[in-house]
Design an enzyme around this catalytic site. Structure first.
Site, short mmCIF file in Angstrom:
data_model
loop_
_atom_site.label_atom_id
_atom_site.label_comp_id
_atom_site.label_asym_id
_atom_site.label_seq_id
_atom_site.Cartn_x
_atom_site.Cartn_y
_atom_site.Cartn_z
N ASN A 13 1.15 2.76 -4.70
CA ASN A 13 -0.27 2.55 -4.45
C ASN A 13 -0.37 1.42 -3.42
O ASN A 13 -0.25 0.26 -3.77
CB ASN A 13 -1.00 2.19 -5.74
N TRP A 14 -0.59 1.82 -2.18
CA TRP A 14 -0.63 0.82 -1.10
C TRP A 14 -1.94 0.05 -1.07
O TRP A 14 -2.08 -0.89 -0.28
CB TRP A 14 -0.42 1.50 0.25
N LYS A 15 -2.93 0.50 -1.85
CA LYS A 15 -4.24 -0.15 -1.84
C LYS A 15 -4.75 -0.26 -0.39
O LYS A 15 -4.50 0.64 0.40
CB LYS A 15 -4.16 -1.51 -2.55
N HIS A 99 -8.78 4.19 -10.75
CA HIS A 99 -7.98 2.96 -10.74
C HIS A 99 -8.86 1.80 -11.21
O HIS A 99 -10.06 1.76 -10.93
CB HIS A 99 -7.45 2.70 -9.33
N GLU A 101 -9.25 -1.09 -10.18
CA GLU A 101 -9.99 -1.80 -9.11
C GLU A 101 -11.25 -1.03 -8.73
O GLU A 101 -12.26 -1.63 -8.36
CB GLU A 101 -9.06 -2.03 -7.91
N GLU A 171 -2.30 1.56 -16.97
CA GLU A 171 -2.21 0.31 -16.23
C GLU A 171 -3.01 -0.77 -16.95
O GLU A 171 -4.24 -0.87 -16.76
CB GLU A 171 -2.76 0.49 -14.81
N GLY A 177 -0.90 -6.75 -10.41
CA GLY A 177 -0.84 -7.76 -9.36
C GLY A 177 -0.68 -9.18 -9.88
O GLY A 177 -0.84 -10.14 -9.14
N SER A 217 2.63 -4.51 -12.06
CA SER A 217 3.74 -5.39 -11.68
C SER A 217 5.12 -4.77 -11.90
O SER A 217 6.07 -5.47 -12.24
CB SER A 217 3.64 -6.73 -12.43
N GLY A 238 2.15 -1.02 -7.14
CA GLY A 238 1.36 -1.63 -6.08
C GLY A 238 2.23 -2.49 -5.18
O GLY A 238 2.89 -2.02 -4.25
N GLY A 239 2.27 -3.79 -5.47
CA GLY A 239 2.95 -4.76 -4.61
C GLY A 239 4.36 -4.37 -4.19
O GLY A 239 4.71 -4.47 -3.01
P1 PGA Z 1 0.93 -3.87 -8.97
O1 PGA Z 1 -0.25 -2.78 -8.83
O2 PGA Z 1 2.23 -3.10 -9.06
O3 PGA Z 1 0.84 -4.71 -7.73
O4 PGA Z 1 0.67 -4.64 -10.22
C1 PGA Z 1 -0.24 -1.61 -9.59
C2 PGA Z 1 -1.50 -0.82 -9.35
O5 PGA Z 1 -2.57 -1.42 -9.17
O6 PGA Z 1 -1.47 0.42 -9.32
#
Ligand code: PGA
Length: 256
Positions: A13-15, A99, A101, A171, A177, A217, A238-239
């Site tokens: 997930n590159w956001k 998601h 967010e 999640e 994050g 994470s 994500g990260g």
């Molecule tokens: P993260 O993000 O791995 O940076 O915690 C995961 C996500 O939001 O899908």
């Protein structure tokens, strides 16, 4: 259905990161790093402006491309939105839905998640529906009820006959994050709650075949222990998905 018959799915997930040039550079570097891995389905989720470029860069490989959100209608006066037809037309195959967010900052609700899930299934897009509890909910002992109600609400009115492609991502919001990962045991327990709710809402057969990913994470070093557990079928990252090396290591370490 035993875990062995659920193919692991590892999704980036590159956001809201990367320009088209950066995205192409990632895909070019990433392809040779994962070329020999066929144990997992690999998905890259990118912003709308990157999608055509990333689809083109990954063409001819086993890498699938996902949108990070979509509207549920095929077309209409919805400024700023992207429709399932538009995604299909550019060979996007997967879509993230709900998601945290989006739920937190963009007014995504259980109802819109449900509408988007129905649209994704109707249009042949593989939906990755995200659910997860807030820290305050976990501390109040509400994790199970939050997961059950988010999962049940997402699945309202879904025909089990077309739910085969469904993927759920667990999640925990407090782990996204933050560098805090749920322990593999905490994640597995949450996945079992979600799978039981899928059985209730759809059918035991769909529950047994649905892949449930863990996200929050995830790093190369934490992948194997997560994937080793019975009900953890992949990861949403994500990260650690922003660099080809670390994301390819997560793919490698998911072979357990
Ligand atoms: P993260 O993000 O791995 O940076 O915690 C995961 C996500 O939001 O899908």
């Amino acid at each position: 259905m035993p875990k062995v018959t659920r193919k692991p799915l590892i999704a980036a997930n590159w956001k809201m990161f990367k320009t088209p040039d950066e995205a192409v550079a990632f895909v070019r570097a990433f392809i040779p790093l994962v070329a020999t891995y066929s144990h997992a389905e690999i998905v890259l989720s990118a912003s709308p402006t990157l999608l055509p470029t990333v689809v083109a860069a990954a063409k001819g490989t086993a890498i699938h491309i996902a949108a990070q959100d979509m509207h549920w209608k095929e077309s209409g006066a919805y400024t700023g939105e992207t429709s399932p037809l538009q995604l299909k037309a550019i060979a996007v195959t997967h879509v993230l839905i709900g998601h945290s967010e989006r739920r937190q900052y963009f007014n995504e609700t259980d109802e819109t998640v449900n509408l988007k899930l129905k649209a994704a299934l109707a249009h042949g897009l593989v939906p990755i529906v995200c659910v997860g509890e807030l820290l305050s909910e976990r501390e109040a002992g509400k994790t199970a009820s939050v997961l059950e109600s988010q999962t049940a609400a997402a699945l309202v009115g879904i025909d089990p006959a077309i739910a085969g492609p469904l993927v759920i991502a667990y999640e925990p919001v407090w782990a996204i994050g933050t560098g805090k990962t749920a322990t593999p045991e905490m994640a597995d327990e949450a996945h079992k709650i979600i799978r039981a709710q899928i059985a209730k809402s759809l059918s035991p057969e769909i529950a047994a075949s649905t892949r449930i990913l863990y996200g929050g994470s995830v790093k190369p070093a934490s992948t194997a222990a997560l994937l080793a557990l019975e009900d953890i079928d992949g990861a949403l990252v994500g990260g650690a998905s922003l660099e080809p090396e670390s994301f390819s290591q997560i793919v490698a370490n998911s072979a357990v």
